[in-house]
Write a protein that holds these residues in place. Structure first.
Motif, PDB file in Angstrom:
ATOM      1  N   PHE A   1     -16.554 -44.370  -6.427  1.00  0.00           N
ATOM      2  CA  PHE A   1     -15.186 -44.885  -6.364  1.00  0.00           C
ATOM      3  C   PHE A   1     -14.866 -45.057  -4.886  1.00  0.00           C
ATOM      4  CE2 PHE A   1     -10.492 -43.556  -7.412  1.00  0.00           C
ATOM      5  CZ  PHE A   1     -10.062 -44.826  -7.077  1.00  0.00           C
ATOM      6  N   ASP A   2     -14.818 -46.315  -4.427  1.00  0.00           N
ATOM      7  CA  ASP A   2     -14.639 -46.615  -3.012  1.00  0.00           C
ATOM      8  C   ASP A   2     -13.418 -47.506  -2.807  1.00  0.00           C
ATOM      9  OD1 ASP A   2     -17.124 -45.347  -2.321  1.00  0.00           O
ATOM     10  OD2 ASP A   2     -18.153 -47.129  -3.044  1.00  0.00           O
ATOM     11  N   GLY A   3     -12.737 -47.291  -1.704  1.00  0.00           N
ATOM     12  CA  GLY A   3     -11.602 -48.136  -1.384  1.00  0.00           C
ATOM     13  C   GLY A   3     -10.982 -47.754  -0.058  1.00  0.00           C
ATOM     14  N   MET A   4      -9.732 -48.155   0.108  1.00  0.00           N
ATOM     15  CA  MET A   4      -8.962 -47.833   1.307  1.00  0.00           C
ATOM     16  C   MET A   4      -7.673 -47.126   0.884  1.00  0.00           C
ATOM     17  SD  MET A   4     -10.771 -49.177   3.865  1.00  0.00           S
ATOM     18  CE  MET A   4      -9.604 -49.304   5.244  1.00  0.00           C
ATOM     19  N   TYR A   5      -7.212 -46.212   1.727  1.00  0.00           N
ATOM     20  CA  TYR A   5      -5.938 -45.534   1.451  1.00  0.00           C
ATOM     21  C   TYR A   5      -5.012 -45.674   2.651  1.00  0.00           C
ATOM     22  CZ  TYR A   5      -7.575 -41.466   4.196  1.00  0.00           C
ATOM     23  OH  TYR A   5      -8.020 -40.628   5.194  1.00  0.00           O
ATOM     24  N   ASN A   6      -3.741 -45.385   2.407  1.00  0.00           N
ATOM     25  CA  ASN A   6      -2.681 -45.640   3.398  1.00  0.00           C
ATOM     26  C   ASN A   6      -2.649 -47.115   3.787  1.00  0.00           C
ATOM     27  OD1 ASN A   6      -1.924 -42.920   3.409  1.00  0.00           O
ATOM     28  ND2 ASN A   6      -3.240 -42.411   5.148  1.00  0.00           N
ATOM     29  N   VAL A   7      -2.877 -47.980   2.797  1.00  0.00           N
ATOM     30  CA  VAL A   7      -2.924 -49.419   3.079  1.00  0.00           C
ATOM     31  C   VAL A   7      -1.533 -49.996   3.330  1.00  0.00           C
ATOM     32  CG1 VAL A   7      -5.043 -49.729   1.767  1.00  0.00           C
ATOM     33  CG2 VAL A   7      -2.837 -50.022   0.606  1.00  0.00           C
ATOM     34  N   ASP A   8      -0.488 -49.196   3.102  1.00  0.00           N
ATOM     35  CA  ASP A   8       0.878 -49.633   3.399  1.00  0.00           C
ATOM     36  C   ASP A   8       1.276 -49.271   4.824  1.00  0.00           C
ATOM     37  OD1 ASP A   8       0.743 -46.897   2.754  1.00  0.00           O
ATOM     38  OD2 ASP A   8       2.835 -46.849   2.092  1.00  0.00           O
ATOM     39  N   THR A   9       0.330 -48.779   5.620  1.00  0.00           N
ATOM     40  CA  THR A   9       0.601 -48.396   7.000  1.00  0.00           C
ATOM     41  C   THR A   9      -0.359 -49.141   7.929  1.00  0.00           C
ATOM     42  OG1 THR A   9      -0.993 -46.564   7.173  1.00  0.00           O
ATOM     43  CG2 THR A   9       1.117 -46.084   6.103  1.00  0.00           C
ATOM     44  N   THR A  10      -0.216 -48.885   9.193  1.00  0.00           N
ATOM     45  CA  THR A  10      -1.143 -49.482  10.177  1.00  0.00           C
ATOM     46  C   THR A  10      -2.362 -48.595  10.393  1.00  0.00           C
ATOM     47  OG1 THR A  10       0.082 -48.424  11.988  1.00  0.00           O
ATOM     48  CG2 THR A  10       0.729 -50.673  11.368  1.00  0.00           C
ATOM     49  N   ASP A  11      -2.450 -47.515   9.602  1.00  0.00           N
ATOM     50  CA  ASP A  11      -3.532 -46.552   9.774  1.00  0.00           C
ATOM     51  C   ASP A  11      -4.372 -46.426   8.493  1.00  0.00           C
ATOM     52  OD1 ASP A  11      -5.009 -44.682  11.213  1.00  0.00           O
ATOM     53  OD2 ASP A  11      -3.804 -42.992  10.489  1.00  0.00           O
ATOM     54  N   ALA A  12      -4.659 -47.554   7.863  1.00  0.00           N
ATOM     55  CA  ALA A  12      -5.477 -47.542   6.650  1.00  0.00           C
ATOM     56  C   ALA A  12      -6.881 -47.007   6.956  1.00  0.00           C
ATOM     57  CB  ALA A  12      -5.561 -48.938   6.059  1.00  0.00           C
ATOM     58  N   SER A  13      -7.424 -46.236   6.008  1.00  0.00           N
ATOM     59  CA  SER A  13      -8.733 -45.610   6.199  1.00  0.00           C
ATOM     60  C   SER A  13      -9.553 -45.730   4.922  1.00  0.00           C
ATOM     61  CB  SER A  13      -8.573 -44.123   6.557  1.00  0.00           C
ATOM     62  OG  SER A  13      -7.816 -43.958   7.739  1.00  0.00           O
ATOM     63  N   PRO A  14     -10.887 -45.685   5.040  1.00  0.00           N
ATOM     64  CA  PRO A  14     -11.733 -45.775   3.848  1.00  0.00           C
ATOM     65  C   PRO A  14     -11.868 -44.420   3.155  1.00  0.00           C
ATOM     66  CG  PRO A  14     -13.096 -45.657   5.796  1.00  0.00           C
ATOM     67  CD  PRO A  14     -11.671 -45.708   6.284  1.00  0.00           C
ATOM     68  N   PHE A  15     -12.125 -44.466   1.841  1.00  0.00           N
ATOM     69  CA  PHE A  15     -12.515 -43.264   1.115  1.00  0.00           C
ATOM     70  C   PHE A  15     -13.725 -43.586   0.250  1.00  0.00           C
ATOM     71  CE2 PHE A  15      -9.582 -45.249  -1.899  1.00  0.00           C
ATOM     72  CZ  PHE A  15     -10.228 -45.085  -3.123  1.00  0.00           C
ATOM     73  N   ASN A  16     -14.557 -42.560   0.043  1.00  0.00           N
ATOM     74  CA  ASN A  16     -15.749 -42.661  -0.816  1.00  0.00           C
ATOM     75  C   ASN A  16     -15.740 -41.463  -1.759  1.00  0.00           C
ATOM     76  OD1 ASN A  16     -17.064 -43.547   2.237  1.00  0.00           O
ATOM     77  ND2 ASN A  16     -17.052 -45.027   0.564  1.00  0.00           N
ATOM     78  N   PHE A  17     -15.194 -41.670  -2.930  1.00  0.00           N
ATOM     79  CA  PHE A  17     -15.026 -40.621  -3.935  1.00  0.00           C
ATOM     80  C   PHE A  17     -16.245 -40.677  -4.862  1.00  0.00           C
ATOM     81  CE2 PHE A  17     -12.954 -38.622  -7.644  1.00  0.00           C
ATOM     82  CZ  PHE A  17     -12.167 -37.652  -7.056  1.00  0.00           C
ATOM     83  N   HIS A  18     -17.337 -40.025  -4.412  1.00  0.00           N
ATOM     84  CA  HIS A  18     -18.604 -40.071  -5.144  1.00  0.00           C
ATOM     85  C   HIS A  18     -18.873 -38.709  -5.777  1.00  0.00           C
ATOM     86  CE1 HIS A  18     -20.489 -43.697  -2.816  1.00  0.00           C
ATOM     87  NE2 HIS A  18     -19.209 -43.884  -3.117  1.00  0.00           N
ATOM     88  N   ASN A  19     -19.293 -38.738  -7.044  1.00  0.00           N
ATOM     89  CA  ASN A  19     -19.496 -37.508  -7.803  1.00  0.00           C
ATOM     90  C   ASN A  19     -20.928 -37.432  -8.316  1.00  0.00           C
ATOM     91  OD1 ASN A  19     -18.749 -36.398 -11.073  1.00  0.00           O
ATOM     92  ND2 ASN A  19     -18.652 -35.085  -9.289  1.00  0.00           N
ATOM     93  N   GLY A  20     -21.504 -36.205  -8.247  1.00  0.00           N
ATOM     94  CA  GLY A  20     -22.858 -35.967  -8.747  1.00  0.00           C
ATOM     95  C   GLY A  20     -23.171 -34.488  -8.651  1.00  0.00           C
TER      96      GLY A  20
END
Length: 254
Positions: A155-174
């Motif tokens: 599960f990959d994407g970006m967070y805080n996309v409503d700000t100027t400080d958006a960052s990536p996340f990698n929500f990987h499970n195993g």
């Protein structure tokens, strides 16, 4: 002791155990599974996967670049405590609508009332490093230094996309790494208590609320846990706990 009946044996024995004596017609319903995905009330599918913006329970506004997951060991148990296990596994990529459905081979079962259970990811028997060519091709392997085998979720994407400080996340499970060379199984068994009546070909719909991955019982703070999470034991166990609440049994159609 629970009677485990393989579908291969079942295909041979259906003629003697499930026959309509009035017209000599064999009744052997087939079962198919369809997964539907949403973020609370908003449907998520291949049309809007990379364009929809959602807010998690911690208040982070996110978008989704990729969402793929694995389920296996689909089982139906009837009121006589007879369990029918379907071969194969389901690899779902939300970017590909055809992967939402799972139609096991040799899946005819006797009419009756059943409950459903399946495994999130692979259990310890099935999670064999490099064993599945299609998953290898999909780059689904879990690193050997983290226990090997395969991912359960990407599960990959970006967070805080409503700000100027958006960052990536990698929500990987195993598999969860406890320490160097020590690993812990991290799959989950998803079971539904709601009875399912099957007396003809049946489609079992399963609803997945992706928002629950960040909600229950652990409110996920992406500002703290965004990347890398694969080698993080505590993060992996929190994911496993949250996964228990993401699925609900949906409509049953015949």
């Amino acid at each position: 002791m629970k009677k485990i009946t393989t579908l291969l044996i079942l295909a041979i024995t259906l003629f003697t155990c499930n026959e309509d004596n009035d017209d000599n017609t064999i009744i052997s319903p087939k079962v198919n599974f369809t997964f539907n995905h949403h973020w609370n009330d908003a449907e998520i599918n291949n049309d809007n996967l990379q364009t929809i913006t959602v807010t998690n329970a911690n208040g982070e506004v996110i978008n989704i670049d990729r969402f793929r997951y694995l389920t296996s060991r689909f089982e139906l148990t009837n009121t006589n405590n007879e369990t029918y296990t379907f071969d194969g596994y389901k690899f779902t990529d939300l970017a590909i609508a055809d992967t939402y459905n799972f139609s096991p081979e040799n899946n005819a079962i006797p009419s009756g009332t059943y409950t459903l259970k399946f495994v999130w990811g692979f259990n310890e028997t099935d999670n064999i490093d490099g064993a599945y060519p299609d998953l290898n091709t999909a780059s689904w392997n879990w690193p050997e230094m983290l226990g090997g085998g395969y991912h359960f979720l990407q599960f990959d994407g970006m967070y805080n996309v409503d700000t100027t400080d958006a960052s990536p996340f990698n929500f990987h499970n195993g598999t969860a790494k406890v320490s160097e060379g020590v690993f812990e199984q991290n799959f989950a068994e998803i079971a539904f208590e709601t009875p399912i009546l099957i007396n003809s070909d049946t489609v079992i719909n399963i609803d997945m609320n992706i928002a629950e991955l960040f909600t229950n019982p652990n409110t996920w703070d992406l500002n703290v846990l965004d990347t890398p999470l694969m080698p993080n034991y505590d993060a992996q166990k929190m994911m496993q706990q949250n996964i228990m609440s993401i699925f609900n049994l949906g409509e049953i159609t015949q």
